[in-house]
Design a protein around this motif. Structure first.
Motif, short mmCIF file in Angstrom:
data_model
loop_
_atom_site.label_atom_id
_atom_site.label_comp_id
_atom_site.label_asym_id
_atom_site.label_seq_id
_atom_site.Cartn_x
_atom_site.Cartn_y
_atom_site.Cartn_z
N PHE A 284 0.92 -1.20 -0.12
CA PHE A 284 0.03 0.04 0.14
C PHE A 284 0.81 1.37 0.03
O PHE A 284 0.24 2.36 -0.22
CB PHE A 284 -0.79 -0.10 1.21
N GLY A 285 2.14 1.20 0.23
CA GLY A 285 3.08 2.16 0.09
C GLY A 285 3.08 3.12 1.64
O GLY A 285 2.18 3.04 2.39
N LYS A 286 4.22 3.93 1.68
CA LYS A 286 4.23 4.61 2.94
C LYS A 286 4.85 5.82 2.61
O LYS A 286 5.48 6.52 3.51
CB LYS A 286 5.39 3.76 3.90
N GLY A 287 4.70 6.31 1.65
CA GLY A 287 5.20 7.66 1.25
C GLY A 287 4.57 9.10 2.00
O GLY A 287 3.83 8.62 2.77
N PHE A 288 5.36 10.08 1.98
CA PHE A 288 4.87 11.18 2.84
C PHE A 288 3.57 11.73 2.72
O PHE A 288 2.93 11.80 3.47
CB PHE A 288 6.01 12.46 2.67
N ARG A 294 -3.81 9.28 4.69
CA ARG A 294 -4.26 8.58 5.66
C ARG A 294 -4.54 9.01 6.97
O ARG A 294 -5.76 8.46 7.42
CB ARG A 294 -3.30 7.21 5.86
N PHE A 295 -3.85 10.08 7.39
CA PHE A 295 -4.21 10.60 8.63
C PHE A 295 -5.50 11.39 8.42
O PHE A 295 -6.27 11.39 9.40
CB PHE A 295 -3.14 11.63 9.11
N ILE A 388 -0.88 18.69 1.99
CA ILE A 388 -2.42 18.42 2.52
C ILE A 388 -3.56 17.93 1.53
O ILE A 388 -3.97 16.93 1.22
CB ILE A 388 -2.86 19.59 3.33
N PHE A 389 -3.12 19.06 0.12
CA PHE A 389 -4.06 18.56 -0.78
C PHE A 389 -3.78 17.43 -1.25
O PHE A 389 -4.57 16.51 -1.72
CB PHE A 389 -3.89 19.78 -1.78
N ALA A 395 -6.04 10.09 -0.73
CA ALA A 395 -7.11 9.27 0.13
C ALA A 395 -8.30 9.29 -0.45
O ALA A 395 -8.97 8.35 -0.28
CB ALA A 395 -6.90 10.02 1.49
N LEU A 396 -9.01 10.32 -1.21
CA LEU A 396 -10.23 10.44 -1.70
C LEU A 396 -10.49 9.58 -2.96
O LEU A 396 -11.45 9.23 -3.31
CB LEU A 396 -10.55 11.69 -1.78
N ARG A 397 -9.38 9.57 -3.93
CA ARG A 397 -9.52 9.46 -5.24
C ARG A 397 -10.09 7.99 -5.68
O ARG A 397 -10.80 7.58 -6.51
CB ARG A 397 -8.51 9.52 -6.17
N ASN A 398 -9.62 6.92 -4.47
CA ASN A 398 -10.13 5.50 -4.89
C ASN A 398 -10.77 5.16 -3.35
O ASN A 398 -10.76 3.91 -3.18
CB ASN A 398 -8.96 4.75 -5.14
#
Length: 503
Positions: A284-288, A294-295, A388-389, A395-398
């Motif tokens: 799932f990835g852990k990028g910045f 996710r937060f 943030i954007f 987070a929202l796109r899928n």
């Protein structure tokens, strides 16, 4: 290069980052270049032109799933989930026409006999030499399936051959229709790390040995299959399909012997907040930006528990973000307005010391210090809010939770554009125009140089073109952010006192 052009390019690059980031968020994984077999085994014959066995259909249904099986190939033709439904949907298709567990080279002239016991589908076919059976266990309230395949040698002699099954078979036509927004990805494990393959770009055979799992990630759905140890997987184009083949070389059955292939697989939403409870592998990835997204979505979910409407939850979270950044934005706008007031005086200083850059810089810094101005304050809120954007966008796109989720009035599904009607084939969407108008007035109220006024029109129109067919959930966030910024700017302007020049 003029300042106006530089600003335009900066905004354009920011948008390009949004679109391309997801492609490279897994870049920390080194892409594995598979070794081609030095001496291909002729008996495998996996590159020969083949057709998919087509036979009768068999349907299975429980409280959570709907499945359609093909009785000749024994494969899953349709895999539907009875959750996260859009209007008039009987089920949410997890495979969208992609096939699973297609029989490759065994008893293709026979059809299976199907039987259902509890939540198990049993398929059986045989000839004088072999018995082949498959069973699928489909539980309610669980996204984990089991697949068991058994082959028995009925003869009195040893039988040896190369056994393969198309565990995933992707129609190239489906790739074309899905490629625009979030392209499908084949996932293959190499040394316990995921390798992401774009099936659209697979033009030749690739071989992966010692695979522990493979998967297929679509926009809203994920199929993740755990393989037997030391499995060999071929990924290759074959006619109108891209195939992921499980190969068992030198498959040997003694007289009367039965061998079993036992697999577990996940079939459900690709949403991190659902799939993480079942899949522990790092896919799932852990990028910045991913962590930020996710937060924010965790906060959004908390709001949704209190106000069970995802549209209102997005609006509330957007205003919370604006309130948290209000002190920084207030300071930024104050500095911008002060710089605007000082502009004639600063231009005089620049002309006076145009041949002495060192003295010019010194004079400018003295003025900034005297009037307590931060010349970079105008950019700071934008720079901070870009992560943030982007995070919220990812987070929202899928997000599966927005699929089929209504808001109010004409917005019936936050995962789709808010189309109210069509003119010919052209959809008329309301939120993109609200975004454009609100962006225009927001920039109108933002202090700017005279030469930059054309950006007030150019930027909103550019965003209108790029984001026109985006899901309404994302555009609702953008429109709310614009409206919140307008309210913020009006409030700050009414409560802001311009200083008097001391010179």
């Amino acid at each position: 290069m003029k300042e106006e052009i530089r600003i335009f390019l900066a905004f354009l690059i920011s948008i390009l980052i949004i679109f391309t980031f997801s492609k490279y968020q897994a870049s920390k994984y080194k892409m594995y270049q598979p070794q081609q077999p030095s001496q291909p085994r002729e008996e495998i014959k996996i590159t020969e032109k083949t057709t998919i066995p087509e036979g009768g259909k068999f349907d299975f249904e429980n409280d959570d799933y709907y499945l359609k099986f093909d009785l000749k190939g024994g494969y899953i033709k349709e895999l539907g989930l009875k959750k996260f439904l859009r209007k008039d949907e009987k089920f949410f298709s997890l495979n969208e026409g992609i096939l699973f567990f297609v029989e490759g080279n065994f008893l293709n002239d026979k059809e299976y006999i199907a039987e259902v016991r509890d939540n198990n589908v049993f398929l059986l076919k045989e000839n004088p030499e072999f018995v082949l059976s498959k069973s699928y266990k489909i539980l309610s309230n669980d996204y984990i399936f089991s697949y068991v395949e058994k082959i028995k040698n009925k003869t009195k002699t040893e039988r040896k051959f190369d056994r393969y099954t198309d565990i995933i078979k992707i129609n190239k036509g489906i790739l074309t229709t899905q490629r625009g927004y979030i392209p499908p990805k084949i996932i293959v494990s190499i040394n316990k790390l995921p390798v992401f393959l774009d099936p659209y770009r697979i033009k030749e055979e690739k071989v992966y040995k010692n695979c522990r799992w493979v998967g297929l990630n679509l926009r809203y759905s994920l199929i993740f299959i755990y393989l037997p140890e030391k499995s060999t997987v071929y990924v290759l184009p074959e006619n109108e399909y891209i195939c992921v083949k499980l190969i068992d070389e030198n498959f040997i059955l003694e007289s009367g012997e039965e061998k079993t292939i036992d697999l577990k697989f996940y079939a459900g939403p690709s949403d991190y907040f659902v799939a993480r409870n079942y899949i522990k592998e790092d896919i799932f990835g852990k990028g910045f930006f991913t962590v930020i997204g996710r937060f924010l979505f965790s906060v959004l979910s908390g709001i949704h528990k209190v106000i069970p409407n995802w549209g209102w939850a997005i609006i509330i979270l957007t205003f919370i973000i604006k309130i948290l950044f209000f002190p920084l934005t207030r300071k930024s706008l104050k500095s911008m307005k002060q710089l605007q007031k000082l502009r004639p005086y600063l231009q005089d200083i620049q002309k006076k010391y145009k041949d002495n850059p060192h003295q010019l810089q010194k004079e400018l810094m003295n003025i900034y210090k005297e009037y307590n101005i931060n010349p970079f304050a105008g950019c700071l809120p934008t720079i901070i809010q870009i992560p943030i954007f982007i995070g919220f966008f990812l987070a929202l796109r899928n997000s599966i939770f927005l699929r089929g989720a209504p808001f109010i009035l004409w917005i019936k599904d936050l995962s789709l554009p808010d189309t109210v009607f069509k003119i010919g084939n052209f959809p008329v969407n309301i939120l993109p125009f609200l975004m454009t108008v609100s962006s225009y007035f927001q920039q109108k109220l933002t202090p700017a140089e005279p030469g930059q006024q054309s950006l007030t029109i150019i930027m909103p129109l550019m965003f209108l073109f790029i984001l026109y067919n985006f899901p309404s959930g994302l555009l609702l966030y953008w429109v709310t952010m614009n409206i919140a910024s307008l309210i913020e700017q009006i409030f700050i302007s009414k409560n802001f006192t311009i200083f008097r020049l001391k010179h």
